[in-house]
Design a protein around this motif. Structure first.
Motif, PDB file in Angstrom:
ATOM      1  N   ARG A  98     -21.695  18.820  -4.435  1.00 15.71           N
ATOM      2  CA  ARG A  98     -21.085  20.078  -4.864  1.00 15.71           C
ATOM      3  C   ARG A  98     -19.618  20.102  -4.470  1.00 15.71           C
ATOM      4  O   ARG A  98     -19.199  19.440  -3.521  1.00 15.71           O
ATOM      5  N   ASP A  99     -18.832  20.876  -5.229  1.00 11.02           N
ATOM      6  CA  ASP A  99     -17.411  21.054  -4.918  1.00 11.02           C
ATOM      7  C   ASP A  99     -17.178  22.518  -4.563  1.00 11.02           C
ATOM      8  O   ASP A  99     -16.873  23.337  -5.433  1.00 11.02           O
ATOM      9  N   ARG A 103     -15.462  25.914  -6.731  1.00 11.33           N
ATOM     10  CA  ARG A 103     -16.295  27.115  -6.871  1.00 11.33           C
ATOM     11  C   ARG A 103     -15.563  28.347  -6.334  1.00 11.33           C
ATOM     12  O   ARG A 103     -15.606  29.417  -6.940  1.00 11.33           O
ATOM     13  N   ARG A 150     -19.602  15.367  -7.161  1.00 11.21           N
ATOM     14  CA  ARG A 150     -18.794  16.543  -6.833  1.00 11.21           C
ATOM     15  C   ARG A 150     -17.871  16.907  -7.995  1.00 11.21           C
ATOM     16  O   ARG A 150     -17.587  18.086  -8.236  1.00 11.21           O
ATOM     17  N   ASP A 153     -19.920  18.718 -10.592  1.00 12.58           N
ATOM     18  CA  ASP A 153     -20.098  20.102 -10.171  1.00 12.58           C
ATOM     19  C   ASP A 153     -18.838  20.920 -10.438  1.00 12.58           C
ATOM     20  O   ASP A 153     -18.920  22.077 -10.867  1.00 12.58           O
TER      21      ASP A 153
END
Length: 310
Positions: A98-99, A103, A150, A153
């Motif tokens: 995930r980044d 976000r 990442r 994401d």
């Protein structure tokens, strides 16, 4: 008359002007190469994390605001500064797929509700290994590392802005090179490359041309569009290193098997040798219509040699 969706609009004619604003999130090497021609045309804001960065950027005609993608509260200072945004900041170097930085930025921009167009620079690594095949933007994503995951994401996060009417464009960039971004140190160390029958195809884009493509994306991209931001070179990785070595009168790198490479190269370098693809940049050429100053490796090397001889 049928109304045109906000995310499908192209830039209005005559938009550029000193009263127009662009916010740069991640004002690193690519963005800074664009500043000499960007700053005289529009009002540029850059998000910075420290005073040192601000001092340097102000000399280039940039207005700075302190904020940090790791500090959500600070993003309120930048979210409403400009209607057009360049998001060039990378994800964290470690962590899961995930980044969180992207976000947080997307959440702040969505709350402010002022962003009209956004260009994000992603990576061609989101495709994973393609066994040397030609890769269009429609190919399913298959990230082969947490680093690439990442980026997947981050792409998903910025697309959420598109659902709010923001014209989002994504540039999937391969290896970025330029006159001062060539593997000369690797060649001087005699780091090996793969034997031709095990070699992989690699792709590149000149750093300054990538900035021009990002501007073209803000100006011309249709909302929700993704582009392979690659030059026209088609070379295996070893052949690329040979080309650079020949240009600078350095010894060509030794060729080794994949098994031998595992004992001599870093995990990061080996990860690049595990993926092979040839990016199809036709959509980029047709739709962004940007004149690239260095459209292939020969042009990049010629420019580098001129730079070093000055």
């Amino acid at each position: 008359m049928n109304k045109v969706k906000r995310s499908q609009r192209t830039a209005p004619a005559g938009w550029c002007g000193k009263r127009s604003r662009v916010l740069i999130v991640g004002c690193g090497d690519v963005a800074r190469r664009a500043l000499p021609w960007l700053a005289p045309r529009v009002r540029v804001w850059a998000m910075v994390r420290n005073v040192e960065s601000a001092v340097e950027l102000r000399r280039l005609g940039v207005r700075c605001v302190r904020a940090d993608l790791d500090d959500p509260a600070s993003l309120r200072r930048v979210a409403a500064l400009a209607t057009w945004v360049w998001h060039f900041a990378p994800p964290p170097a470690t962590g899961d797929g995930r980044d969180p930085r992207t976000r947080r930025l997307v959440a702040a921009l969505a709350r402010a509700g002022r962003t009209d167009r956004l260009c994000y620079i992603s990576t061609s690594g989101v495709y994973g290994d393609c066994a040397g095949e030609r890769v269009p933007e429609t190919r399913p994503l298959n990230a082969g590392s947490a680093r690439a995951a990442r980026r997947v994401d981050a792409e998903s996060a910025v697309r959420r802005l598109a659902r709010r009417g923001v014209a989002v464009s994504i540039l999937r960039a391969p290896g970025i090179y330029g006159p001062d971004r060539l593997p000369l140190d690797r060649l001087k160390r005699a780091d090996p490359v793969l034997h031709p029958d095990e070699d992989v195809y690699t792709n590149h884009i000149d750093a300054a041309d990538l900035g021009r493509l990002a501007w073209g994306a803000l100006m011309r991209a249709r909302g929700g569009r993704t582009y392979n931001a690659s030059d026209d070179t088609r070379l295996a990785m070893g052949d690329y290193f040979d080309r650079v070595a020949d240009a600078f009168a350095l010894p060509r790198p030794p060729r080794v098997t994949r098994e031998q490479a595992r004992a001599r190269l870093s995990p990061m370098m080996l990860s690049f040798m595990n993926e092979s693809r040839v990016l199809d940049n036709g959509r980029m050429k047709r739709e962004l219509r940007v004149t690239r100053q260095r459209p292939d490796v020969d042009a990049v090397l010629a420019h580098a040699l001129q730079t070093f001889q000055r």
